[in-house]
Design a protein around this motif. Structure first.
Motif, mmCIF file in Angstrom:
data_model
loop_
_atom_site.group_PDB
_atom_site.id
_atom_site.type_symbol
_atom_site.label_atom_id
_atom_site.label_comp_id
_atom_site.label_asym_id
_atom_site.label_seq_id
_atom_site.Cartn_x
_atom_site.Cartn_y
_atom_site.Cartn_z
ATOM 1 N N LYS A 139 0.838 -1.217 0.000
ATOM 2 C CA LYS A 139 0.000 0.000 0.000
ATOM 3 C C LYS A 139 0.868 1.261 0.000
ATOM 4 O O LYS A 139 0.517 2.262 -0.619
ATOM 5 N N HIS A 140 1.970 1.219 0.688
ATOM 6 C CA HIS A 140 2.928 2.324 0.725
ATOM 7 C C HIS A 140 3.503 2.541 -0.680
ATOM 8 O O HIS A 140 3.559 3.658 -1.179
ATOM 9 N N ILE B 35 2.265 1.570 -3.570
ATOM 10 C CA ILE B 35 1.230 2.030 -4.500
ATOM 11 C C ILE B 35 1.028 3.531 -4.356
ATOM 12 O O ILE B 35 0.973 4.263 -5.352
ATOM 13 N N SER C 266 3.938 5.160 7.080
ATOM 14 C CA SER C 266 3.605 3.768 7.373
ATOM 15 C C SER C 266 3.881 3.547 8.857
ATOM 16 O O SER C 266 4.566 4.365 9.492
ATOM 17 N N PRO D 39 -1.630 6.366 3.546
ATOM 18 C CA PRO D 39 -2.526 5.418 2.885
ATOM 19 C C PRO D 39 -3.572 4.808 3.832
ATOM 20 O O PRO D 39 -4.661 4.456 3.394
ATOM 21 N N HIS E 202 -6.166 7.627 4.241
ATOM 22 C CA HIS E 202 -6.521 8.242 2.947
ATOM 23 C C HIS E 202 -6.447 9.763 3.020
ATOM 24 O O HIS E 202 -7.375 10.462 2.608
ATOM 25 N N TRP F 73 -4.620 5.428 -3.825
ATOM 26 C CA TRP F 73 -4.925 4.224 -3.035
ATOM 27 C C TRP F 73 -5.249 3.039 -3.927
ATOM 28 O O TRP F 73 -5.424 1.949 -3.444
ATOM 29 N N THR F 74 -5.378 3.258 -5.239
ATOM 30 C CA THR F 74 -5.794 2.158 -6.128
ATOM 31 C C THR F 74 -4.726 1.870 -7.165
ATOM 32 O O THR F 74 -3.841 2.631 -7.412
#
Length: 185
Positions: A39-40, A42, A113, A141, A144, A184-185
């Motif tokens: 996630k980081h 991305i 993170s 992340p 958001h 986020w996607t």
């Protein structure tokens, strides 16, 4: 009770780290954290993608910047590795031949993170301010959010907090707008 002398970390200490760790030297101490989680990565990659063409390449935007992933910064006694950083080409006309930069960036983007949030906020933010970095973005992340900071008289001023799917048009990249949800996607 006597004080124990601590050995100050050196640049060579970074070479001995395993490949799965990122190392930085902050206030003379070797600070390590694991390579970023997906996630980081991305969020960082997506933000870099939003900025690269319009600012680095000048395609669909004003150009005039170097936008780089994880550059090694040698800022005074500190060695930092932000997730993203940018330099105006008028200040940095060419990329150095060294593996690191000694000129402070004009913008830094840090993706928060669990393993880096304390260091990013408590240690690195004051160093960036002391080195005169004019703009700092903190991307989270998990929540958001994107916090946009501007340096004023040596102190960070929170200019705006974007959240969820807000359209982002923020200093120093206000010539473009992108949906925060794209990170986020």
């Amino acid at each position: 009770m006597t004080a124990t002398a601590h050995k100050l970390a050196t640049y060579e200490d970074l070479f001995d780290l395993p490949d799965n760790l990122v190392g930085e030297i902050i206030h003379g101490q070797l600070i390590t954290h694991p390579r970023p989680a997906p996630k980081h990565v991305i969020a960082s990659s997506s933000l870099g993608g939003q900025l690269f063409n319009p600012y680095h390449r000048g395609s669909g935007g004003p150009g005039g910047w170097w936008i780089l992933d994880e550059p090694e910064l040698h800022l005074g006694p500190h060695i930092l590795v932000p997730d993203l950083a940018g330099w105006r080409r008028e200040r940095l006309p060419t990329i150095p031949d060294t593996a690191f930069f000694t000129l402070s960036p004009d913008w830094v983007g840090e993706v928060l993170s669990p393993s880096t949030v304390r260091v990013d906020r408590a240690d690195k933010m004051p160093i960036y301010a002391a080195q005169g970095v004019p703009f700092l973005w903190l991307i989270d992340p998990a929540s958001h959010t994107l916090e946009v900071f501007v340096l004023r008289e040596g102190r960070w001023l929170l200019e705006h907090v974007y959240q969820e799917d807000n359209p982002v048009s923020a200093s120093p990249f206000e010539a473009i707008t992108f949906p925060l949800a794209d990170l986020w996607t």
